[in-house]
Write an enzyme that holds these catalytic residues in place. Structure first.
Site, PDB file in Angstrom:
ATOM      1  N   SER A  60       2.026   7.608  15.516  1.00  0.00           N
ATOM      2  CA  SER A  60       2.877   8.158  16.572  1.00  0.00           C
ATOM      3  C   SER A  60       4.200   7.398  16.798  1.00  0.00           C
ATOM      4  O   SER A  60       5.219   7.720  17.340  1.00  0.00           O
ATOM      5  CB  SER A  60       2.290   8.363  17.919  1.00  0.00           C
ATOM      6  OG  SER A  60       1.032   9.321  17.850  1.00  0.00           O
ATOM      7  N   VAL A 120     -14.704  11.275  20.165  1.00  0.00           N
ATOM      8  CA  VAL A 120     -16.111  11.087  19.517  1.00  0.00           C
ATOM      9  C   VAL A 120     -16.939  10.071  20.072  1.00  0.00           C
ATOM     10  O   VAL A 120     -16.356   9.024  20.567  1.00  0.00           O
ATOM     11  CB  VAL A 120     -15.698  10.473  17.939  1.00  0.00           C
ATOM     12  CG1 VAL A 120     -17.017  10.127  17.479  1.00  0.00           C
ATOM     13  CG2 VAL A 120     -15.037  11.689  17.129  1.00  0.00           C
ATOM     14  N   HIS A 146       2.806  -5.686  16.780  1.00  0.00           N
ATOM     15  CA  HIS A 146       3.972  -5.926  16.263  1.00  0.00           C
ATOM     16  C   HIS A 146       5.352  -5.374  16.814  1.00  0.00           C
ATOM     17  O   HIS A 146       5.389  -4.126  17.379  1.00  0.00           O
ATOM     18  CB  HIS A 146       3.817  -5.184  14.654  1.00  0.00           C
ATOM     19  CG  HIS A 146       5.295  -4.974  13.806  1.00  0.00           C
ATOM     20  ND1 HIS A 146       6.063  -5.818  13.417  1.00  0.00           N
ATOM     21  CD2 HIS A 146       5.752  -3.777  13.613  1.00  0.00           C
ATOM     22  CE1 HIS A 146       6.982  -5.268  12.852  1.00  0.00           C
ATOM     23  NE2 HIS A 146       6.989  -4.146  12.836  1.00  0.00           N
ATOM     24  N   SER A 153      -1.154   4.969  15.435  1.00  0.00           N
ATOM     25  CA  SER A 153      -0.155   4.117  14.919  1.00  0.00           C
ATOM     26  C   SER A 153       0.763   4.986  14.267  1.00  0.00           C
ATOM     27  O   SER A 153       2.235   4.919  14.303  1.00  0.00           O
ATOM     28  CB  SER A 153      -0.581   3.122  13.725  1.00  0.00           C
ATOM     29  OG  SER A 153      -1.765   2.198  14.194  1.00  0.00           O
ATOM     30  N   THR A 188     -23.561  -8.975 -18.031  1.00  0.00           N
ATOM     31  CA  THR A 188     -24.423  -9.746 -18.894  1.00  0.00           C
ATOM     32  C   THR A 188     -25.800  -9.636 -18.439  1.00  0.00           C
ATOM     33  O   THR A 188     -26.438 -10.051 -17.320  1.00  0.00           O
ATOM     34  CB  THR A 188     -23.973 -11.159 -19.014  1.00  0.00           C
ATOM     35  OG1 THR A 188     -22.440 -11.213 -19.451  1.00  0.00           O
ATOM     36  CG2 THR A 188     -24.907 -11.995 -20.065  1.00  0.00           C
ATOM     37  N   ASP A 201     -18.219  -4.978 -16.562  1.00  0.00           N
ATOM     38  CA  ASP A 201     -19.204  -5.560 -17.632  1.00  0.00           C
ATOM     39  C   ASP A 201     -20.113  -6.235 -17.142  1.00  0.00           C
ATOM     40  O   ASP A 201     -19.857  -6.959 -16.009  1.00  0.00           O
ATOM     41  CB  ASP A 201     -18.199  -6.120 -18.836  1.00  0.00           C
ATOM     42  CG  ASP A 201     -17.246  -7.080 -18.168  1.00  0.00           C
ATOM     43  OD1 ASP A 201     -17.142  -7.494 -17.034  1.00  0.00           O
ATOM     44  OD2 ASP A 201     -16.866  -8.088 -18.981  1.00  0.00           O
ATOM     45  N   THR A 211       3.343   3.984   4.588  1.00  0.00           N
ATOM     46  CA  THR A 211       3.625   4.012   3.014  1.00  0.00           C
ATOM     47  C   THR A 211       2.760   4.341   2.060  1.00  0.00           C
ATOM     48  O   THR A 211       3.069   5.014   1.075  1.00  0.00           O
ATOM     49  CB  THR A 211       3.821   2.574   2.836  1.00  0.00           C
ATOM     50  OG1 THR A 211       4.858   1.858   3.989  1.00  0.00           O
ATOM     51  CG2 THR A 211       4.366   2.274   1.440  1.00  0.00           C
ATOM     52  N   TYR A 254      12.888  -6.463   9.598  1.00  0.00           N
ATOM     53  CA  TYR A 254      13.351  -5.120   8.778  1.00  0.00           C
ATOM     54  C   TYR A 254      14.490  -4.347   9.753  1.00  0.00           C
ATOM     55  O   TYR A 254      14.269  -4.376  10.857  1.00  0.00           O
ATOM     56  CB  TYR A 254      12.288  -4.310   8.341  1.00  0.00           C
ATOM     57  CG  TYR A 254      11.357  -3.833   9.200  1.00  0.00           C
ATOM     58  CD1 TYR A 254      11.469  -2.739   9.841  1.00  0.00           C
ATOM     59  CD2 TYR A 254      10.159  -4.507   9.339  1.00  0.00           C
ATOM     60  CE1 TYR A 254      10.817  -2.418  10.886  1.00  0.00           C
ATOM     61  CE2 TYR A 254       9.233  -3.827  10.231  1.00  0.00           C
ATOM     62  CZ  TYR A 254       9.405  -2.507  11.121  1.00  0.00           C
ATOM     63  OH  TYR A 254       8.693  -2.221  11.898  1.00  0.00           O
TER      64      TYR A 254
END
Length: 818
Positions: free
Chosen positions: A54, A181, A232, A52, A555, A553, A367, A263
Site C-alpha cells: 500500500s 486470521v 525505511h 507494504s 556421495t 549431487d 520488484t 533513490y
C-alpha cells in the site's frame, strides 16, 4: 463419495493469507492454471489493505547479482506491462538509471552491466553527459557515469494488485477483506483450515503471503519465518518549478544514488526520495497494529510509521548536492515504511517441512512479486517451479540461522548493505563466530583467514604458510577486485597439495545418516547411480526431480547393509529425502555431531598408513571405498575420495574427538612437510579437475548430460526422474574455459560472448595454479568445440578465453589412483 483434492474440478481448496501484491498475483497465477477454489483473506480493507504494497514506491530495477532474482523481476515487468486497471497501465516503463559518484561505484556499474548481459537484460554504462540528458536536474559535475536500463520502471503496485484480483475473481477466486486470521488448524501433520474472526475456512493448501506479518502467521502454524521487518524512510518534496509543466506521473528514469543510499522517482511535479542511509529501524512484527487501530493513532496504515526527521537530515543534504533544484524546496511529507528483510536478503518460498500443505511466499518486494507468484503457483500445481529457486527455498537456513536474534541482527545488516558494493566472497560481520569445527583453535594458531558460509567459519588460507610463497615463481599481479579475500598463500597451499600433503577442514560439508531395512531400496529409487554394492562401497550419484533436473549431487557410502552415510549439499536435500522416505527408513543430519578432515597429496598414504594397522595401500583400500578403522587413538570412517585430484582420504570422526584427530595427523605429517590448506586452494584444485559444485555450476534447471555428469546415471535401473531423461535435450553444456592471458582472472557470473554476442555466463572460476591460467566453467551452446575462442566480459573489458577439453589436469586419473 466426495472427490479428493486432486480430482476436484476446480482443484484443491487453497487459502491465501494476505491480499497485497504477492497474494493477488498468486491468486491470479493459480486460477490461470485451473486451481480456482481459491480464497484470499485480508485483515485490512481492499484495495489498499495497509501492508507494504500500500505504500511501496514501485521501483523495479531488474538487474541483480542473482540470476534468480533477475528472472523473477523480468517476469514481473512483462506481466505488469500487460495489465491495466481503470484504463491505466500498471507499469510505467521509464527505465532505470544508477549513478556513480565514486570510482568504486563506476567500476561496480561495469560489473552490473556484465550481470545484465549475462542474464539477458538490456543495459549499458553511460557517460555523465548522457546521465544529464536522462535526468536534467542532476549536477553533472559530481557524476562519473551511470548504468542505464531502458526496460526498468515504476510498478503501480495497488493497480497491479487490483487488476490481478479482478482477473482471479473472474475465474472463481474469492477475496475477503476485514478477516483477521487467528489460527491455523492441522491434523496428522497437514494443514486443514484457517481460522479467522469471521469464521473457519477449510483448506488443502494455505499460503502465507502476509508480508511483515509472516512471522505472526507462521507462529500460528508452528513454523518459524526468518524475516525481520524494518522501517525505511520515504519523503515527497513540495512542487518543483522545474517540474511545473509535467502532467504525467513520471517521465524520467527511476534514479539510484547508491553512493549515498538514496533513490528518486517523480510524482508529477514532485520528487519522491527513499533513503537507506539511516540507522536500522527494526520493527517487531507481533507489535504492528491492526489497520483500524493504526488509523485511530493517526497512522495512514499499519505499515506507515511516523517520519523521523533526525534520521533524514544527512540524506537531505546529499539530495541537494546531487539535485540542486531541491535547494529551493522542502520535504512536504514523509513516513517510515515497513519492509521485510531476511538474513541473506532473499525471499522465503516453499512448502514447510513442519506442516505439509502450509506454504510461505514471504519477504517478497514488488520488484519480484509476479515472478515469485508464478514460481510458487508452478510449484504447487506442477510439483516444481520452472526456475531454479534454491537461493529462495525456505529450507536453506540452518537451525543456527533461525534464532530471533540472528534474524534480527542479519536482517538489519541487510538493510545497511542494500546499496553497498559487495564482493561475492564478502562475509557478514556479525554474529561471528557462530559455528566452528573442532579444529578452530589450531586453525587460529596457524593464522587462518576465515570467511563464512552456512554459519560456519571456513579457513580460506593460513598465514603460517606465507614463507612458502617465497619459494614460488612470482604470480601475475591481480586487479584490486579479484585480490580481495585472496592471498598468494592460496597458490602455495595448492602447490603443497600437488607436491606433498595438506589437511583440509571439510566439516561444513553436510552429512546425513540413512538407516533401516528399506534404506537401500529407498536410496536406490531416489538416486541415479548403482548403490547395490557391498558394504564399504562409496558411490557418486545424483538426486533428480521428476523432470530430470539435478536437485543435488551426493556421495553415498554403504557402511553396513542397512546403514548409509550420505554427503549432501544443503538442508533442502534432507527435506527432499524426508518427504519421500517410506516408513521404517530413518534419516538424520549428523553434521554437527561429526567432523571431517581431507588428507590429500602424493604423500597422503605416507602420513596415514603408519597410524593404523589396516591396509591403506591402493590394493587394500581402493578408490571410492570406505573403511571404519582407527588412526592412533581416534575411531574414524575413512573414505578414499578426492575433490582436489590427488591421492587421499576424507576422515570422519565424532566432534568430541576431532581435535585429537587433527593433532594426530599434524604430528604424523610434520616430517613430510604437511600444511593446513584453505578453501581458496581447494576451489582452484577442484576446478582444474572439473569437479562441479551444486548450486553454482548446476541446479535443477539442468539435466545431468548438460552438466557433464551423465556418468553418474544408470539407465538400467529405476529412479526418480529417469523417464524424463529419455528425451532430455542437450542444447547447452557446462563448458570448461581457459583464459588466454596468464594474468587474466574472472570470478563468476560474467557474460560469455561467442562471435561477438552474449551466449552464456560463467558459473565458477578460479586461477589454476598448476596450469598457470584462470579456469572458468560456463553455460554455453552445446555445439562449441575444443579450441573455440570466446570472450568473457570482466568489468567492461573483453577477456579472451578458449574452450578446453576436460579434465584439464591429470586426465588419466593417475594421481588419484596410485
Amino acid at each position: 463419495m466426495s472427490s479428493t483434492p486432486e480430482t476436484r474440478p476446480n482443484g484443491p481448496q487453497v487459502v491465501i493469507i494476505g491480499a497485497g501484491i504477492v497474494g493477488c498475483s498468486l491468486a491470479d497465477e493459480l486460477t490461470a492454471r485451473g486451481w480456482t477454489d481459491v480464497t484470499v483473506l485480508e485483515q485490512g480493507p481492499l484495495p489498499a489493505p495497509g501492508g507494504s504494497t500500500s505504500h511501496a514506491p514501485g521501483l523495479v530495477f531488474q538487474t541483480s547479482p542473482s540470476r534468480t532474482l533477475t528472472a523473477l523481476a523480468r517476469y514481473t515487468v512483462e506481466k505488469f506491462a500487460s495489465l491495466r486497471a481503470d484504463g491505466i497501465p500498471c507499469f510505467n516503463q521509464v527505465g532505470g538509471l544508477e549513478l556513480a559518484t565514486t570510482q568504486e561505484r563506476l567500476t561496480d556499474l561495469h560489473r552490473k552491466a556484465g550481470y545484465a548481459a549475462a542474464w539477458g537484460i538490456r543495459g549499458e554504462v553511460v557517460s555523465p553527459a548522457r546521465c544529464k540528458e536522462l535526468w536534467p536536474l542532476i549536477d553533472e559535475s559530481v557524476v562519473l557515469g551511470g548504468f542505464h536500463t531502458p526496460d526498468d520502471g515504476l510498478a503501480r503496485a495497488l493497480l497491479a494488485a487490483r487488476a490481478q484480483l479482478e482477473r482471479a475473481s473472474g475465474r472463481g477466486a474469492l477475496f475477503l477483506d476485514r478477516h483477521t486470521v487467528t489460527g491455523i488448524e492441522k491434523e496428522n501433520g497437514r494443514v486443514t483450515a484457517v481460522v479467522t474472526d469471521q469464521g473457519v475456512f477449510p483448506a488443502d493448501h494455505v499460503v502465507s503471503a502476509a508480508g511483515f506479518w509472516g512471522p505472526v502467521i507462521g507462529r500460528m502454524a508452528g513454523v518459524d519465518v526468518p524475516l525481520q521487518p524494518l522501517a525505511h524512510q520515504y519523503a515527497r518534496t513540495r512542487p518543483l518549478a522545474d517540474l511545473q509543466d509535467h502532467e504525467a506521473e513520471a517521465t524520467r528514469p527511476i534514479l539510484r544514488f547508491q553512493d549515498r543510499d538514496l533513490y528518486f522517482r517523480e510524482h508529477t511535479d514532485r520528487i519522491g526520495i527513499g533513503s537507506y542511509a539511516h540507522r536500522p529501524l527494526p520493527v517487531d512484527p507481533f507489535a504492528i497494529l491492526p489497520y483500524d487501530e493504526a488509523r485511530a493513532r493517526n497512522m495512514d496504515m499499519p505499515s506507515s510509521f511516523p517520519f523521523t526527521t533526525e534520521d533524514w537530515a544527512p540524506s537531505w543534504d546529499d539530495c541537494r548536492r546531487l539535485i540542486p533544484a531541491l535547494r529551493e524546496t522542502e520535504v512536504e511529507e514523509g513516513f517510515n515504511g515497513v519492509f521485510s528483510f531476511t538474513p541473506d536478503g532473499m525471499p522465503v518460498l516453499g512448502e514447510t517441512r513442519q506442516l505439509r500443505g502450509f506454504w510461505l511466499a514471504e519477504a517478497v518486494w514488488v520488484t519480484h512479486s509476479a515472478g515469485v507468484a508464478k514460481a510458487v503457483a508452478e510449484w504447487m500445481v506442477d510439483g516444481r517451479p520452472s526456475l531454479d529457486l534454491h537461493e529462495c527455498d525456505l529450507t536453506r537456513f540452518e537451525d543456527a540461522q533461525r534464532s530471533p536474534s540472528f534474524v534480527r541482527e542479519r536482517g538489519s545488516q541487510q538493510f545497511v548493505e542494500v546499496y553497498d558494493v559487495l564482493h561475492p566472497l564478502q562475509p557478514m560481520e556479525q554474529p561471528r563466530p557462530l559455528r566452528v569445527s573442532p579444529f578452530y583453535a589450531r586453525q587460529q594458531q596457524l593464522g587462518a583467514r576465515f570467511l563464512e558460509g552456512g554459519g560456519w567459519e571456513r579457513p580460506h588460507w593460513y598465514e603460517a604458510n606465507a614463507p612458502l610463497v617465497d619459494a614460488m615463481d612470482p604470480l601475475p599481479e591481480r586487479d584490486a577486485w579479484s585480490a580481495r579475500y585472496w592471498s598468494p598463500i592460496a597458490a602455495a597451499e595448492a602447490k603443497a597439495t600437488r607436491e606433498k600433503v595438506a589437511l583440509y577442514d571439510m566439516t561444513p560439508l553436510r552429512r546425513l545418516e540413512v538407516t533401516g531395512p528399506g534404506a537401500l531400496d529407498f536410496l536406490s529409487r531416489m538416486t541415479t547411480n548403482n548403490l547395490r554394492k557391498k558394504p564399504g562401497a562409496v558411490t557418486y550419484t545424483l538426486l533428480l526431480d521428476e523432470t530430470g533436473g539435478v536437485r543435488s549431487d551426493l556421495t553415498v557410502a554403504r557402511l553396513a547393509p542397512d546403514r548409509f552415510q550420505v554427503g549432501a549439499n544443503s538442508p533442502a536435500d534432507l527435506d527432499w529425502l524426508t518427504r519421500h522416505a517410506p516408513e521404517g527408513v530413518q534419516i538424520r543430519d549428523i553434521t554437527s555431531g561429526t567432523c571431517c578432515i581431507g588428507v590429500w597429496g602424493p604423500l597422503a598414504r605416507d602420513l596415514v598408513q603408519p597410524l593404523t594397522r589396516d591396509d591403506f595401500s591402493h590394493e587394500g583400500f581402493g578408490y571410492f571405498r570406505a573403511k571404519q578403522t582407527h588412526l592412533g587413538h581416534v575411531p574414524v570412517t575413512a573414505m578414499r575420495l578426492s575433490y582436489v585430484g590427488e591421492l587421499g582420504w576424507e576422515l570422519y570422526t565424532t566432534a568430541d574427538l576431532g581435535l585429537r584427530l587433527w593433532d594426530t595427523l599434524w604430528e604424523a605429517g610434520s616430517d613430510l612437510g604437511v600444511v593446513a590448506a584453505g578453501r581458496s586452494a581447494f576451489n582452484s584444485l577442484r576446478l582444474e579437475k572439473g569437479y562441479r559444485a551444486w548450486g553454482v555450476d548446476m541446479t535443477d534447471e539442468h539435466n545431468p548430460y548438460e552438466a557433464g555428469i551423465g556418468f553418474a546415471v544408470r539407465t538400467d535401473k529405476e529412479f526418480l526422474g529417469r523417464a524424463a531423461l529419455e528425451d532430455a535435450p542437450v542444447t547447452r553444456r557446462l563448458t570448461p574455459l581457459l583464459l588466454d592471458e596468464p594474468a587474466a582472472v574472472v570470478l563468476g557470473k560474467e557474460p560469455v560472448y561467442v562471435d561477438g554476442a552474449p551466449a552464456g555466463y560463467v558459473t565458477s572460476a578460479s586461477y589454476g595454479y598448476t596450469l598457470g591460467r584462470c579456469v572458468a566453467y560456463a553455460w554455453l551452446p552445446a555445439g562449441l568445440t575444443t579450441g573455440t575462442g570466446v570472450h568473457i566480459e570482466y568489468f567492461g573489458e573483453k577477456v579472451p578465453a578458449t574452450v578446453a577439453e576436460e579434465p584439464l589436469f591429470d586426465p588419466k586419473m593417475t594421481r588419484i589412483r596410485r
